[in-house]
Write a protein that holds these residues in place. Structure first.
Motif, PDB file in Angstrom:
ATOM      1  N   GLU A  80      63.652   9.487  55.385  1.00 37.84           N
ATOM      2  CA  GLU A  80      64.840   7.929  55.859  1.00 37.84           C
ATOM      3  C   GLU A  80      65.549   8.285  56.367  1.00 37.84           C
ATOM      4  N   ASP A  81      66.898   9.411  55.971  1.00 40.79           N
ATOM      5  CA  ASP A  81      67.971   9.384  56.658  1.00 40.79           C
ATOM      6  C   ASP A  81      67.465   9.923  57.634  1.00 40.79           C
ATOM      7  N   ARG A 115      64.970   9.934  59.784  1.00 46.06           N
ATOM      8  CA  ARG A 115      64.757   8.460  60.460  1.00 46.06           C
ATOM      9  C   ARG A 115      65.542   7.574  61.427  1.00 46.06           C
ATOM     10  N   ARG A 116      66.337   7.605  60.328  1.00 49.59           N
ATOM     11  CA  ARG A 116      67.623   6.424  60.226  1.00 49.59           C
ATOM     12  C   ARG A 116      69.045   7.723  61.695  1.00 49.59           C
TER      13      ARG A 116
END
Length: 90
Positions: A21-22, A24-25
Motif C-alpha cells: 500500500e505504501d 502504491r501511494r
C-alpha cells in the motif's frame, strides 16, 4: 500448533499489505521519484537506528521498482540520498 501457524501467516500478510500500500501511494503521488522517496525514508530510518522501519521502506522501494515502470532508479542517486541522510543525522 496449526492456529499458531495461521496467525503467523496472517501477520506476515498484513505486513506485506502495508508495504504494498505504501508503494502504491508513493507511486501515485510521484511515479518518477517514488523509488528515491522510499530509499530516502529507508536511509532516514536506518540513520535513526530504527531497523523495523528501515526494512519496511526498503521493501517499499523494491515494490515501487516492481510496479512502476516510470520510476527512476540510478544507484548513484541512491548513494547520494544515503550519504545525505547519514550526514544530516550526525
Amino acid at each position: 500448533m496449526i492456529e499458531l501457524l495461521r496467525q503467523w501467516i496472517e501477520h506476515r500478510r498484513a505486513i506485506r499489505r502495508r508495504w504494498q500500500e505504501d508503494a502504491r501511494r508513493l507511486a501515485a503521488v510521484d511515479p518518477v521519484n517514488a523509488y528515491y522517496e522510499a530509499q530516502r525514508r529507508a536511509a532516514r530510518s536506518r540513520a535513526q537506528g530504527n531497523a523495523g522501519d528501515y526494512w519496511h521502506w526498503a521493501k517499499v522501494a523494491s515494490e515501487v521498482a516492481r510496479i512502476e515502470l516510470r520510476a527512476e532508479m540510478d544507484f548513484e542517486v541512491v548513494k547520494a540520498i544515503a550519504d545525505q541522510e547519514t550526514t544530516s543525522r550526525r
